[in-house]
Design a protein around this motif. Structure first.
Motif: not given
Ligand code: FES
Length: 121
Positions: A37-40, A42-47, A75, A77
């Motif tokens: 995960y990255g931002c947690k 809902g903005g970065c698409i990592t998850c 997403i 997160c």
């Molecule tokens: S951690 Fe960034 S969109 Fe889910």
């Protein structure tokens, strides 16, 4: 607590019982599922993961466009399970989901939900 059963189709069909009110990223990670995960928020698409069965509420996400949502991406997160769900995790990385807007332009109805225009009938 309302519980939902989450099945990870590409992890040998492993199942997890989760709190329906909490994001899947948190409830699955707490049970030992290795999820990046990255931002947690809902903005970065990592998850991102792919939903193959069931329904989720991911109204708070802003990372996915409507084409990706139509293709089943969620997403984790911000996604909360509305039903029992089956997911595939780790199938597409951020690198694949990122879209070159010059090479693969979206139709107006495929843009992110807050700016998309309805598909003409
Ligand atoms: S951690 Fe960034 S969109 Fe889910």
């Amino acid at each position: 607590m309302t519980s939902r059963t989450i099945t990870l189709a590409n992890r040998g069909g492993a199942t997890y019982s989760v709190d329906a009110r909490r994001p899947l990223l948190d409830t699955l990670r707490e049970q030992g599922v290795d999820l990046p995960y990255g931002c947690k928020y809902g903005g970065c698409i990592t998850c991102a993961a792919r939903l193959t069965d069931g329904q989720i509420d991911q109204r708070r996400q802003v990372a996915l466009n409507n084409r990706q949502i139509a293709n089943g991406y969620i997403i984790l997160c911000v996604a909360r399970p509305l039903t029992d769900c089956t997911l595939e995790i780790g199938v597409d990385s951020h690198g694949k989901l990122y879209r070159n807007p010059f090479a693969d332009p979206l139709e107006p109805h495929e843009l992110k939900a807050d700016i998309a225009t309805p598909k003409e009938a």
